[in-house]
Design a protein around this motif. Structure first.
Motif, mmCIF file in Angstrom:
data_model
loop_
_atom_site.group_PDB
_atom_site.id
_atom_site.type_symbol
_atom_site.label_atom_id
_atom_site.label_comp_id
_atom_site.label_asym_id
_atom_site.label_seq_id
_atom_site.Cartn_x
_atom_site.Cartn_y
_atom_site.Cartn_z
ATOM 1 N N UNK A 26 40.946 47.046 30.142
ATOM 2 C CA UNK A 26 39.502 47.246 29.964
ATOM 3 C C UNK A 26 38.914 46.017 29.288
ATOM 4 N N UNK A 27 37.821 45.503 29.844
ATOM 5 C CA UNK A 27 37.124 44.355 29.268
ATOM 6 C C UNK A 27 35.735 44.797 28.832
ATOM 7 N N UNK A 28 35.382 44.499 27.572
ATOM 8 C CA UNK A 28 34.085 44.874 27.005
ATOM 9 C C UNK A 28 33.316 43.593 26.698
ATOM 10 N N UNK A 58 31.915 35.790 35.121
ATOM 11 C CA UNK A 58 32.944 34.769 35.215
ATOM 12 C C UNK A 58 34.315 35.258 34.793
ATOM 13 N N UNK A 59 34.381 35.985 33.676
ATOM 14 C CA UNK A 59 35.673 36.466 33.180
ATOM 15 C C UNK A 59 36.189 37.605 34.048
ATOM 16 N N UNK A 60 35.329 38.583 34.320
ATOM 17 C CA UNK A 60 35.780 39.777 35.043
ATOM 18 C C UNK A 60 36.221 39.455 36.468
ATOM 19 N N UNK A 61 35.501 38.582 37.158
ATOM 20 C CA UNK A 61 35.871 38.278 38.539
ATOM 21 C C UNK A 61 37.246 37.630 38.620
ATOM 22 N N UNK A 97 41.090 46.644 36.694
ATOM 23 C CA UNK A 97 40.407 46.353 35.436
ATOM 24 C C UNK A 97 39.081 47.107 35.358
ATOM 25 N N UNK A 98 38.812 47.723 34.199
ATOM 26 C CA UNK A 98 37.538 48.406 33.966
ATOM 27 C C UNK A 98 36.624 47.465 33.188
ATOM 28 N N UNK A 125 42.599 47.153 25.637
ATOM 29 C CA UNK A 125 41.165 46.844 25.618
ATOM 30 C C UNK A 125 40.959 45.464 25.016
ATOM 31 N N UNK A 126 40.107 44.671 25.649
ATOM 32 C CA UNK A 126 39.741 43.355 25.133
ATOM 33 C C UNK A 126 38.229 43.276 25.016
ATOM 34 N N UNK A 127 37.752 42.878 23.858
ATOM 35 C CA UNK A 127 36.325 42.673 23.628
ATOM 36 C C UNK A 127 36.081 41.188 23.374
ATOM 37 N N UNK A 128 35.059 40.635 24.001
ATOM 38 C CA UNK A 128 34.722 39.229 23.807
ATOM 39 C C UNK A 128 33.648 39.125 22.722
ATOM 40 N N UNK A 129 33.970 38.400 21.644
ATOM 41 C CA UNK A 129 33.019 38.139 20.568
ATOM 42 C C UNK A 129 32.405 36.758 20.830
ATOM 43 N N UNK A 130 31.119 36.673 21.209
ATOM 44 C CA UNK A 130 30.547 35.392 21.633
ATOM 45 C C UNK A 130 30.422 34.333 20.543
#
Length: 384
Positions: free
Chosen positions: A193-195, A206-209, A218-219, A307-312
């Motif tokens: 899962x990507x948040x 860009x990341x999800x594709x 992948x969710x 689960x991975x969360x991207x912190x900008x």
């Protein structure tokens, strides 16, 4: 009894550099290879948690990646001539990235912003050599975003050789995040899962594709702000900067998303502050909103779901807002403990949301309205 700690004897000076980043000849080399950190209890329930990609470890934040890539690609295509000026609308983070790209490739940079930009960010941009052009009056119907967009158009007329990245609609914004996706695969091996926060749509697409080529199931969970139009809600006043929009960026890949969460400013502030206190890793509005959603997912998805969360970005630019008690009290942001679960709506247009809300039906608002994507303005909105 005193114990002596034995230091390994290194047989070669190269061993000292085995785990060090290589020396850099330009500031562009400082971007990328950012760390991943586990966030668990006490921010999450015991035994549950999620991984975070800390993009605040780039010199200016996640937008360093896209600024460098867009500038490099434009130079290669001949769209950006040597020494020509770069002009863009920004609320901060992209401006820092463009200043870095300007220093790397030898371009003057003008960033157009509004009074909502933090004094710290204005000072940093000026220190890094960027010219800060401040609009002082919002557009009667389009607000600050439209005022900034029109000012960019004026500056492009004054500087006919200047170039605007137009990150909301520039596909190079999406392509810039392929290395970030590859870093995640190398660092974690598997991602379920990507948040991600959604503003321009660049890093989510860009990341999800790329990750979907490795992990087809992948969710993708998007995080927006209340008052943003991106996922079909009506435009309203938005205090949070860095996520959300009053326009419809064409880089948003609606078909990739499985669900979207809208988060309100007080809820993002609560999460950002808790993260800082509990884990010494935090950021501003986007980080707080993303962390709140990732925390909920960690408690509701199976424990084995990675689960991975991207912190900008990091917390530094928000010391006068998110982490300032006076500012938060003036804006009614303190004392609002988020609910255990989000509200649910069946369709983005079901009703106007004002607190944390989830929807699993994703539609492109322009496609729904029958407006072709090609009809949207080529230079839209305000970059983060």
């Amino acid at each position: 009894m005193n114990r002596t700690t034995l230091t390994p004897i290194l047989t070669s000076p190269a061993q000292l550099l085995a785990n060090s980043k290589r020396p850099m000849h330009t500031p562009a080399g400082l971007v990328g290879d950012t760390p991943v950190l586990w966030i668990g209890a006490p921010f999450t329930a015991t035994g549950r948690g999620f991984w975070t990609k800390l993009e605040g470890h780039n010199p200016g934040g996640i937008k360093d990646r896209t600024a460098l890539h867009m500038v490099r690609a434009a130079r290669e295509r001949g769209q950006l001539l040597p020494g020509a000026r770069i002009v863009e609308s920004t609320s901060g983070t992209l401006g820092l990235g463009l200043a870095l790209a300007g220093a790397t490739y030898g371009h003057p940079v003008t960033v157009v912003t509004d009074p909502g930009m933090e004094p710290l960010m204005t000072g940093l941009l000026t220190a890094y050599g960027a010219e800060v052009d401040l609009v002082d009056t919002p557009h009667p119907t389009g607000g600050w975003q439209e005022a900034r967009r029109r000012r960019v158009e004026d500056l492009l007329t004054v500087h006919p050789d200047a170039w605007c990245p137009d990150q909301y609609n520039n596909p190079d914004n999406v392509a810039a995040y392929t290395p970030l996706a590859h870093e995640l695969v190398a660092q974690l091996g598997r991602i379920d899962t990507l948040v991600v926060s959604v503003g321009t749509g660049g890093h989510s697409a860009g990341i999800a594709s790329v990750l979907r080529t490795f992990f087809p199931h992948l969710r993708l969970v998007g995080v927006d702000t209340t008052g943003s139009t991106i996922f079909g809600q009506p435009a309203a006043h938005r205090l949070m900067r860095g996520l959300g929009s009053s326009i419809y960026p064409r880089n948003v890949a609606y078909d990739l998303f499985d669900e979207v969460h809208w988060v309100a400013a007080p809820e993002a502030v609560w999460a950002a502050r808790r993260l800082a206190r509990d884990h010494y890793a935090s950021g501003g509005w986007s980080v707080g909103a993303v962390a709140l959603v990732a925390r909920w997912l960690a408690g509701t998805l199976p424990a084995e779901n990675r689960i991975v969360a991207v912190f900008p970005d990091g917390p530094q630019r928000y010391v006068g807002t998110v982490f300032n008690d006076l500012y938060c009290r003036e804006h009614g942001l303190l004392g609002h403990l988020p609910a255990d679960d989000p509200d649910e709506i069946s369709h983005p247009g079901e009703r106007v949301v004002t607190r944390w809300t989830r929807c699993t039906r994703i539609t492109d608002p322009l496609a729904t309205a029958g407006t072709p994507a090609s009809d949207t303005h080529a230079l839209t909105g305000a970059a983060r």
